[in-house]
Design a protein around this motif. Sequence first.
Motif, PDB file in Angstrom:
ATOM      1  N   THR A 240       0.800  -1.240   0.000  1.00  0.00           N
ATOM      2  CA  THR A 240       0.000   0.000   0.000  1.00  0.00           C
ATOM      3  C   THR A 240       0.832   1.290   0.000  1.00  0.00           C
ATOM      4  O   THR A 240       0.848   2.037   0.975  1.00  0.00           O
ATOM      5  CB  THR A 240      -0.977   0.030   1.193  1.00  0.00           C
ATOM      6  OG1 THR A 240      -0.226  -0.210   2.384  1.00  0.00           O
ATOM      7  CG2 THR A 240      -2.093  -0.962   1.031  1.00  0.00           C
ATOM      8  N   PRO A 241       1.535   1.608  -1.064  1.00  0.00           N
ATOM      9  CA  PRO A 241       2.293   2.879  -1.116  1.00  0.00           C
ATOM     10  C   PRO A 241       1.338   4.064  -1.348  1.00  0.00           C
ATOM     11  O   PRO A 241       0.276   3.882  -1.944  1.00  0.00           O
ATOM     12  CB  PRO A 241       3.216   2.671  -2.304  1.00  0.00           C
ATOM     13  CG  PRO A 241       2.492   1.718  -3.180  1.00  0.00           C
ATOM     14  CD  PRO A 241       1.620   0.879  -2.307  1.00  0.00           C
ATOM     15  N   SER A 242       1.728   5.223  -0.866  1.00  0.00           N
ATOM     16  CA  SER A 242       0.883   6.422  -1.096  1.00  0.00           C
ATOM     17  C   SER A 242       1.034   6.816  -2.565  1.00  0.00           C
ATOM     18  O   SER A 242       1.997   6.422  -3.226  1.00  0.00           O
ATOM     19  CB  SER A 242       1.343   7.551  -0.194  1.00  0.00           C
ATOM     20  OG  SER A 242       2.660   7.913  -0.547  1.00  0.00           O
ATOM     21  N   GLU A 243       0.088   7.637  -3.034  1.00  0.00           N
ATOM     22  CA  GLU A 243       0.124   8.100  -4.435  1.00  0.00           C
ATOM     23  C   GLU A 243       1.416   8.857  -4.712  1.00  0.00           C
ATOM     24  O   GLU A 243       2.025   8.727  -5.765  1.00  0.00           O
ATOM     25  CB  GLU A 243      -1.088   9.006  -4.717  1.00  0.00           C
ATOM     26  CG  GLU A 243      -2.369   8.246  -4.997  1.00  0.00           C
ATOM     27  CD  GLU A 243      -2.257   7.336  -6.222  1.00  0.00           C
ATOM     28  OE1 GLU A 243      -1.701   7.760  -7.249  1.00  0.00           O
ATOM     29  OE2 GLU A 243      -2.713   6.164  -6.107  1.00  0.00           O
ATOM     30  N   GLU A 244       1.819   9.647  -3.694  1.00  0.00           N
ATOM     31  CA  GLU A 244       3.015  10.486  -3.852  1.00  0.00           C
ATOM     32  C   GLU A 244       4.274   9.613  -3.989  1.00  0.00           C
ATOM     33  O   GLU A 244       5.095   9.839  -4.863  1.00  0.00           O
ATOM     34  CB  GLU A 244       3.110  11.401  -2.622  1.00  0.00           C
ATOM     35  CG  GLU A 244       4.118  12.513  -2.780  1.00  0.00           C
ATOM     36  CD  GLU A 244       4.488  13.132  -1.457  1.00  0.00           C
ATOM     37  OE1 GLU A 244       3.692  13.057  -0.499  1.00  0.00           O
ATOM     38  OE2 GLU A 244       5.617  13.667  -1.379  1.00  0.00           O
ATOM     39  N   ALA A 245       4.344   8.608  -3.075  1.00  0.00           N
ATOM     40  CA  ALA A 245       5.509   7.705  -3.107  1.00  0.00           C
ATOM     41  C   ALA A 245       5.574   6.975  -4.442  1.00  0.00           C
ATOM     42  O   ALA A 245       6.642   6.843  -5.043  1.00  0.00           O
ATOM     43  CB  ALA A 245       5.401   6.722  -1.961  1.00  0.00           C
ATOM     44  N   LEU A 246       4.422   6.543  -4.900  1.00  0.00           N
ATOM     45  CA  LEU A 246       4.347   5.798  -6.162  1.00  0.00           C
ATOM     46  C   LEU A 246       4.827   6.665  -7.331  1.00  0.00           C
ATOM     47  O   LEU A 246       5.567   6.213  -8.205  1.00  0.00           O
ATOM     48  CB  LEU A 246       2.896   5.343  -6.378  1.00  0.00           C
ATOM     49  CG  LEU A 246       2.684   4.215  -7.367  1.00  0.00           C
ATOM     50  CD1 LEU A 246       3.402   2.947  -6.908  1.00  0.00           C
ATOM     51  CD2 LEU A 246       1.202   3.909  -7.526  1.00  0.00           C
ATOM     52  N   SER A 247       4.381   7.917  -7.280  1.00  0.00           N
ATOM     53  CA  SER A 247       4.754   8.849  -8.342  1.00  0.00           C
ATOM     54  C   SER A 247       6.262   9.076  -8.360  1.00  0.00           C
ATOM     55  O   SER A 247       6.898   9.112  -9.406  1.00  0.00           O
ATOM     56  CB  SER A 247       3.967  10.145  -8.131  1.00  0.00           C
ATOM     57  OG  SER A 247       4.562  11.171  -8.829  1.00  0.00           O
ATOM     58  N   ARG A 248       6.868   9.197  -7.116  1.00  0.00           N
ATOM     59  CA  ARG A 248       8.319   9.407  -7.052  1.00  0.00           C
ATOM     60  C   ARG A 248       9.096   8.178  -7.563  1.00  0.00           C
ATOM     61  O   ARG A 248      10.066   8.301  -8.274  1.00  0.00           O
ATOM     62  CB  ARG A 248       8.733   9.727  -5.605  1.00  0.00           C
ATOM     63  CG  ARG A 248       8.707  11.234  -5.347  1.00  0.00           C
ATOM     64  CD  ARG A 248       9.313  11.579  -4.012  1.00  0.00           C
ATOM     65  NE  ARG A 248       8.405  11.208  -2.941  1.00  0.00           N
ATOM     66  CZ  ARG A 248       8.793  10.895  -1.714  1.00  0.00           C
ATOM     67  NH1 ARG A 248      10.057  10.848  -1.409  1.00  0.00           N
ATOM     68  NH2 ARG A 248       7.907  10.602  -0.793  1.00  0.00           N
ATOM     69  N   ILE A 249       8.588   6.984  -7.163  1.00  0.00           N
ATOM     70  CA  ILE A 249       9.253   5.739  -7.605  1.00  0.00           C
ATOM     71  C   ILE A 249       9.232   5.668  -9.135  1.00  0.00           C
ATOM     72  O   ILE A 249      10.233   5.366  -9.783  1.00  0.00           O
ATOM     73  CB  ILE A 249       8.555   4.492  -6.987  1.00  0.00           C
ATOM     74  CG1 ILE A 249       8.833   4.420  -5.490  1.00  0.00           C
ATOM     75  CG2 ILE A 249       9.019   3.195  -7.653  1.00  0.00           C
ATOM     76  CD1 ILE A 249       7.957   3.446  -4.725  1.00  0.00           C
ATOM     77  N   LYS A 250       8.056   5.998  -9.712  1.00  0.00           N
ATOM     78  CA  LYS A 250       7.904   5.961 -11.177  1.00  0.00           C
ATOM     79  C   LYS A 250       8.902   6.887 -11.844  1.00  0.00           C
ATOM     80  O   LYS A 250       9.553   6.534 -12.837  1.00  0.00           O
ATOM     81  CB  LYS A 250       6.488   6.403 -11.560  1.00  0.00           C
ATOM     82  CG  LYS A 250       5.519   5.245 -11.705  1.00  0.00           C
ATOM     83  CD  LYS A 250       4.236   5.792 -12.294  1.00  0.00           C
ATOM     84  CE  LYS A 250       3.057   4.945 -11.910  1.00  0.00           C
ATOM     85  NZ  LYS A 250       1.787   5.575 -12.255  1.00  0.00           N
TER      86      LYS A 250
END
Lengths: 283, 264
Positions: A240-250
């Motif tokens: 369950t990553p946050s939207e922000e974390a996911l965006s940074r990983i991408k």
Amino acid sequence: MNEIAIKTNNLTKVYKNFWGRPRVRALNRLNLEIHRGEIFGLLGPNGSGKTTAVKLLLGLLFPTYGNSRVLGAPAGDVRTYQKIGFLPEESYFYRFLNAEEILDFYGRLFGIPKKERLKKSEELINLTGLADAKKRRLGEYSKGMARRIGLAQALINDPELIFLDEPTSGMDPIGCREIKDIVLDFKRRGKTTLLCSHLLADVEDVCDRVAILHKGNLIKMGAVNDLLTIKDIIQFSIKTPSEEALSRIKTVLNKESEVVEINHPAETMEELFLETIKEADKN
Amino acid sequence: MRIIGIAKYTFKEASRKKIFFVVGLFFLILMVCSQFMEVISPEDRIKLMVRLSIAGMTLFGLISAVFLAATSLPKEVENKQIYTTMTKPLSRWGFLLGKAMGVISVIALLLFIMAGLCMIFAYFVEGSIGLNFFKAVMMLFFKLTLMVFITVMGTTFLSFSVSAILSLFIFFVGHMTELLEDIVKLIALRGEEIPGLWERMVRASIELFARAFPDFRVFSASDFVINQIAIPFLYMRNAFFYALIYILISFAIASLVFKHRQFT
């Protein structure tokens, strides 16, 4: 693990017609080494030569060319049968006997003393979930039940090596899971299994190594993980990553490489089915 | 233990086909019919009963022996039960022996039932059938045991129906050896006049039949029983060893063929 349970050397079977002329080359120069303690899968479409290979290893057929050794002895050696269990492709048993009687019969063929036979039969009937039907004639059994009693007879002698030809055919998902668990338990006890199937999920779930046959030829062999791993793609699992974390990983990943896919992992249909049934039973 | 295991379940399978009930019933009908046939004296009634019962036992015993022995192995192969049985630690000859023993035990029980029924009827007509009758039944048992082994031999390389027909053919030829021998003699006489190839071929073929097939007259004992002549022990012993020789030959051929049989 390095000890060899089964070894074939250019094993070939050609079926001939009435006049002795070659009709079908069912198996062509099969070279296999199956180690003790492993679960080995023989995969292939219908008519690929899986059952022919098993019959050759069991001495039910004689090779046209080549040879094979099973547990250190030539294939078909009667003394080796003491340490072998076999579940054929379809369960054909004496229809007039019940589960207890058939296990007693096969136990007797292994020379197991009566007391031990009775104890072992009871254990196997419980293990294969046939306790409620043990007094019913086998002629009245469903296909799934016949597979279960087939598996029980294959285990009556506590074999070192077991041949399972399409063990889950005709079974419901719960039965399939139970059979797979039995096979895995068999491996934990250091026994060897040769499993023939065209059901890929069965093989993937339990086998250490597989060989793929096609039109009698061995076309691929190796460890299941090695064969299935896509080596040029890496998969991360993040809880369950946050939207922000996911965006940074991408963003970071896109700088370095091409992101092929980001999605939620899915259960297999078998897992979903078993869980749903389990829940329903609880309620 | 393993061979007995096969024999036990062959017996069990045959018994669940209700063969004892069916044969027993037909034999009972035969015995009842014998009570309504006209005879001059009570001794004649006993003689008639014995004659009919031995004929009945031969007929029902032969049909049962050939049918059970002919179906036993081919059915196992056809139903593919052979896959599981042949992958157990039991030699192929042991499997065949177990099958034959199972059928023989069925035949023994059938003869016992029929002989028992005959004794009960004899008791009611106030006669005694005596020890000679049981000796004759024993001779019949030797004959039927031989038939079981001949039929089992046939099933190792022939289908159920062909092996059954072949067995019955051997049985009938085996009862006609005297006739065949006479034909050979006749041809020999004719051959002296015109020694042609055709005569020699026919003579050789008939001679082969007469010598290769067992002479079933060796087991004939009904004349002894009907004429109340004690069956000599030597006669029984010779019949036993005669049957044994043919049983060993049949079984050796069966084992050899079955050893090389493949199960596709």
